[in-house]
Write an enzyme that holds these catalytic residues in place. Structure first.
Site, PDB file in Angstrom:
ATOM      1  N   CYS A  29     -23.006 -47.608   9.331  1.00 55.52           N
ATOM      2  CA  CYS A  29     -21.823 -47.395  10.183  1.00 55.52           C
ATOM      3  C   CYS A  29     -21.620 -48.570  11.146  1.00 55.52           C
ATOM      4  CB  CYS A  29     -22.007 -46.087  10.945  1.00 55.52           C
ATOM      5  SG  CYS A  29     -20.755 -45.760  12.192  1.00 55.52           S
ATOM      6  N   CYS A  32     -21.083 -47.559  14.768  1.00 54.94           N
ATOM      7  CA  CYS A  32     -22.349 -47.092  15.347  1.00 54.94           C
ATOM      8  C   CYS A  32     -23.147 -48.276  15.877  1.00 54.94           C
ATOM      9  CB  CYS A  32     -23.178 -46.334  14.306  1.00 54.94           C
ATOM     10  SG  CYS A  32     -22.363 -44.891  13.624  1.00 54.94           S
TER      11      CYS A  32
END
Length: 104
Positions: A29, A32
């Site tokens: 991600c 993230c």
């Protein structure tokens, strides 16, 4: 200080600490990875709050605590209960979530 959980023990952390902010992320991600250093920096600005990063892909039981469907998800827990959560890549939105439990 941001703690990274390597095992699916988030429930224990939430039960043992009055105020907890969790970042649910994953290695794949991009957002993230962008938010993790921001979360780490913010963790130094608050006393009395436990800051946790957990890989949502590797820890499905922990993911269930906040019904995580998108990443990154940030969840605020107080007194062992989920107070609020948000999916964001904006530091000001994360700070607002933290302030919800910091000031109460």
């Amino acid at each position: 200080m941001l703690q990274e959980l390597a095992t699916d023990t988030l429930q224990e952390v939430v039960n043992e600490n009055e105020k907890v902010i969790v970042q649910y992320g994953a290695t794949w991600c991009g957002n993230c990875r962008i938010m993790k250093p921001k979360m780490k920096r913010l963790s130094g600005d608050y006393e009395g709050i436990t800051f946790i990063y957990i890989d949502a892909e590797k820890n499905p039981e922990s993911r269930k605590l906040a019904q995580v469907t998108n990443l990154p998800t940030f969840a605020a827990f107080k007194g062992g209960q989920l107070v609020n959560q948000t999916q964001t890549n904006k530091e000001d939105i994360l700070k607002s979530l933290i302030d919800e439990i910091a000031n109460n």
